[in-house]
Design a protein around this motif. Structure first.
Motif, PDB file in Angstrom:
ATOM      1  N   SER A 207       0.850  -1.189   0.000  1.00 14.22           N
ATOM      2  CA  SER A 207       0.000   0.000   0.000  1.00 14.22           C
ATOM      3  C   SER A 207       0.884   1.237   0.000  1.00 14.22           C
ATOM      4  O   SER A 207       2.092   1.182   0.284  1.00 14.22           O
ATOM      5  CB  SER A 207      -0.888   0.006   1.244  1.00 14.22           C
ATOM      6  N   ALA A 208       0.293   2.390  -0.316  1.00 13.34           N
ATOM      7  CA  ALA A 208       1.056   3.639  -0.359  1.00 13.34           C
ATOM      8  C   ALA A 208       1.664   3.964   1.001  1.00 13.34           C
ATOM      9  O   ALA A 208       2.808   4.443   1.093  1.00 13.34           O
ATOM     10  CB  ALA A 208       0.156   4.785  -0.826  1.00 13.34           C
ATOM     11  N   GLN A 209       0.930   3.675   2.073  1.00 16.04           N
ATOM     12  CA  GLN A 209       1.428   3.964   3.414  1.00 16.04           C
ATOM     13  C   GLN A 209       2.643   3.098   3.753  1.00 16.04           C
ATOM     14  O   GLN A 209       3.656   3.593   4.239  1.00 16.04           O
ATOM     15  CB  GLN A 209       0.320   3.722   4.446  1.00 16.04           C
ATOM     16  N   HIS A 210       2.537   1.795   3.478  1.00  8.76           N
ATOM     17  CA  HIS A 210       3.652   0.890   3.749  1.00  8.76           C
ATOM     18  C   HIS A 210       4.840   1.195   2.846  1.00  8.76           C
ATOM     19  O   HIS A 210       6.001   1.079   3.266  1.00  8.76           O
ATOM     20  CB  HIS A 210       3.212  -0.555   3.566  1.00  8.76           C
ATOM     21  N   GLN A 212       5.754   4.105   1.701  1.00  9.63           N
ATOM     22  CA  GLN A 212       6.447   5.287   2.211  1.00  9.63           C
ATOM     23  C   GLN A 212       7.347   4.923   3.392  1.00  9.63           C
ATOM     24  O   GLN A 212       8.500   5.361   3.464  1.00  9.63           O
ATOM     25  CB  GLN A 212       5.438   6.356   2.638  1.00  9.63           C
ATOM     26  N   VAL A 213       6.824   4.113   4.299  1.00  2.57           N
ATOM     27  CA  VAL A 213       7.622   3.682   5.448  1.00  2.57           C
ATOM     28  C   VAL A 213       8.824   2.865   4.990  1.00  2.57           C
ATOM     29  O   VAL A 213       9.945   3.018   5.501  1.00  2.57           O
ATOM     30  CB  VAL A 213       6.752   2.868   6.425  1.00  2.57           C
ATOM     31  N   LEU A 214       8.589   2.007   4.003  1.00  2.00           N
ATOM     32  CA  LEU A 214       9.675   1.165   3.496  1.00  2.00           C
ATOM     33  C   LEU A 214      10.792   2.014   2.898  1.00  2.00           C
ATOM     34  O   LEU A 214      11.973   1.818   3.213  1.00  2.00           O
ATOM     35  CB  LEU A 214       9.126   0.203   2.443  1.00  2.00           C
ATOM     36  N   VAL A 215      10.422   2.950   2.047  1.00  2.00           N
ATOM     37  CA  VAL A 215      11.423   3.736   1.320  1.00  2.00           C
ATOM     38  C   VAL A 215      12.148   4.714   2.227  1.00  2.00           C
ATOM     39  O   VAL A 215      13.369   4.888   2.123  1.00  2.00           O
ATOM     40  CB  VAL A 215      10.757   4.479   0.141  1.00  2.00           C
ATOM     41  N   THR A 216      11.434   5.352   3.132  1.00  2.00           N
ATOM     42  CA  THR A 216      12.041   6.408   3.943  1.00  2.00           C
ATOM     43  C   THR A 216      12.773   5.891   5.171  1.00  2.00           C
ATOM     44  O   THR A 216      13.740   6.514   5.626  1.00  2.00           O
ATOM     45  CB  THR A 216      10.980   7.415   4.396  1.00  2.00           C
ATOM     46  N   GLU A 217      12.358   4.714   5.698  1.00  2.00           N
ATOM     47  CA  GLU A 217      12.946   4.251   6.951  1.00  2.00           C
ATOM     48  C   GLU A 217      13.566   2.856   6.878  1.00  2.00           C
ATOM     49  O   GLU A 217      14.715   2.653   7.303  1.00  2.00           O
ATOM     50  CB  GLU A 217      11.893   4.278   8.070  1.00  2.00           C
ATOM     51  N   LEU A 218      12.826   1.889   6.343  1.00  3.44           N
ATOM     52  CA  LEU A 218      13.270   0.509   6.455  1.00  3.44           C
ATOM     53  C   LEU A 218      14.359   0.137   5.448  1.00  3.44           C
ATOM     54  O   LEU A 218      15.310  -0.570   5.795  1.00  3.44           O
ATOM     55  CB  LEU A 218      12.072  -0.429   6.309  1.00  3.44           C
ATOM     56  N   ILE A 219      14.248   0.598   4.207  1.00  4.56           N
ATOM     57  CA  ILE A 219      15.282   0.285   3.225  1.00  4.56           C
ATOM     58  C   ILE A 219      16.622   0.892   3.611  1.00  4.56           C
ATOM     59  O   ILE A 219      17.654   0.192   3.588  1.00  4.56           O
ATOM     60  CB  ILE A 219      14.852   0.707   1.802  1.00  4.56           C
ATOM     61  N   PRO A 220      16.676   2.185   3.981  1.00  4.65           N
ATOM     62  CA  PRO A 220      17.984   2.729   4.417  1.00  4.65           C
ATOM     63  C   PRO A 220      18.568   1.969   5.597  1.00  4.65           C
ATOM     64  O   PRO A 220      19.787   1.737   5.655  1.00  4.65           O
ATOM     65  CB  PRO A 220      17.643   4.179   4.791  1.00  4.65           C
ATOM     66  N   TRP A 221      17.716   1.539   6.530  1.00  6.01           N
ATOM     67  CA  TRP A 221      18.188   0.767   7.684  1.00  6.01           C
ATOM     68  C   TRP A 221      18.739  -0.582   7.254  1.00  6.01           C
ATOM     69  O   TRP A 221      19.807  -1.008   7.714  1.00  6.01           O
ATOM     70  CB  TRP A 221      17.039   0.592   8.669  1.00  6.01           C
ATOM     71  N   ALA A 222      18.028  -1.264   6.348  1.00  3.84           N
ATOM     72  CA  ALA A 222      18.476  -2.581   5.882  1.00  3.84           C
ATOM     73  C   ALA A 222      19.791  -2.473   5.116  1.00  3.84           C
ATOM     74  O   ALA A 222      20.694  -3.303   5.289  1.00  3.84           O
ATOM     75  CB  ALA A 222      17.399  -3.213   4.999  1.00  3.84           C
ATOM     76  N   ILE A 223      19.925  -1.474   4.272  1.00  6.53           N
ATOM     77  CA  ILE A 223      21.160  -1.289   3.502  1.00  6.53           C
ATOM     78  C   ILE A 223      22.325  -0.988   4.435  1.00  6.53           C
ATOM     79  O   ILE A 223      23.424  -1.554   4.295  1.00  6.53           O
ATOM     80  CB  ILE A 223      20.985  -0.158   2.468  1.00  6.53           C
ATOM     81  N   GLN A 224      22.098  -0.103   5.391  1.00  9.25           N
ATOM     82  CA  GLN A 224      23.162   0.257   6.334  1.00  9.25           C
ATOM     83  C   GLN A 224      23.629  -0.956   7.126  1.00  9.25           C
ATOM     84  O   GLN A 224      24.842  -1.189   7.287  1.00  9.25           O
ATOM     85  CB  GLN A 224      22.664   1.352   7.273  1.00  9.25           C
TER      86      GLN A 224
END
Length: 262
Positions: A207-210, A212-224
């Motif tokens: 969904s659009a809400q999930h 946004q959370v994925l792109v702004t918070e979770l993906i950068p965390w996973a990559i780091q």
């Protein structure tokens, strides 16, 4: 809890390959044409691998929960990445021990009662909790079939069998958001094309809400975390069941997720 896991979880049926059964030839340590290299090996030509990769990619994108198709995609596209992972394991003392001893993670090799009796917060106890809460089994990992090198076949099998361990380390559930986050971590860690494909195309179902959370918070965390952590295939998890999960996370440089993924 351990007894319930044995009763309720069942392995999926192995992929039935349309190529037919492999020839009855002796086991060898390296590929020589069409020889069978390990018991489950199905020798395939380069053209057959291309066709298998294309078909499995299409099916995996249509249904990310088709683990058999994801497995075929990984085997038919991951040769170069698997060689890099194998070499990383050989250069690491713990990884080299894993390559030599070839441990397997399955319901037949796990002592569930022993894991249940480990201290609260230990790796083994939390791994067992993950299996029960998410109703998953290590036996759902399909055996390697299309990798034409016996040692690399074990490397990708090991990667599959520690996948749930990565969920435990990262604190990610098995819902689609949690799976995508783990795929981003694995893509950075392994370089396997199937992980990269899953990381980029998995979010199309969110969904659009999930999203946004994925792109702004979770993906950068996973990559780091994926970049900071040493190769997760070099951890002999079976020898670390009693280690506190938080201590292992600190050893690997894995931080807490920025948000709770339920």
């Amino acid at each position: 809890m351990a007894t319930g896991l044995r009763r309720t979880l069942r392995p999926i049926r192995p992929l039935q390959c349309i190529l037919g059964p492999p020839a009855d030839v002796p086991f060898r340590a390296r590929s020589h044409g069409t020889a069978q290299l390990y018991p489950e090996h199905i020798p395939t030509s380069p053209l057959q691998k291309v066709l298998l990769a294309a078909g499995s990619a299409a099916m995996a994108l249509y249904n990310p929960y088709r683990h058999d198709m994801v497995a075929v995609l990984g085997e038919t596209t991951g040769h170069c990445a698997l060689k890099v992972l194998r070499d990383q394991m050989k250069r690491d003392p713990e990884g080299a021990q894993i390559l030599q001893q070839r441990p397997r993670i399955s319901l037949s090799t796990l002592n569930l009662d022993k894991l249940q009796n480990l201290p609260e917060g230990s790796l083994g106890r939390e791994y067992l909790r993950f299996l029960n809460v998410n109703r998953v089994s290590p036996d759902t990992r399909a055996p390697t079939q299309f990798v034409d090198d016996e040692e690399l076949a074990y490397v990708i099998q090991r990667y599959r069998e520690v996948h749930d361990m990565l969920h435990t380390l990262l604190g990610m559930p098995t819902n689609i958001l949690g799976e995508i986050v783990v795929k981003w971590f694995e893509a950075v860690q392994t370089g396997l094309p199937m992980c990269i494909l899953g990381a980029f195309f998995g979010p199309v179902r969110l969904s659009a809400q999930h999203l946004q959370v994925l792109v702004t918070e979770l993906i950068p965390w996973a990559i780091q975390n994926g970049r900071r952590a040493p190769c997760v295939l070099n951890i002999y998890y079976e020898q670390r069941w009693a280690q506190p999960l938080q201590a292992l996370r600190e050893e690997l440089g894995i931080t807490d997720p920025p948000i709770h993924v339920g």
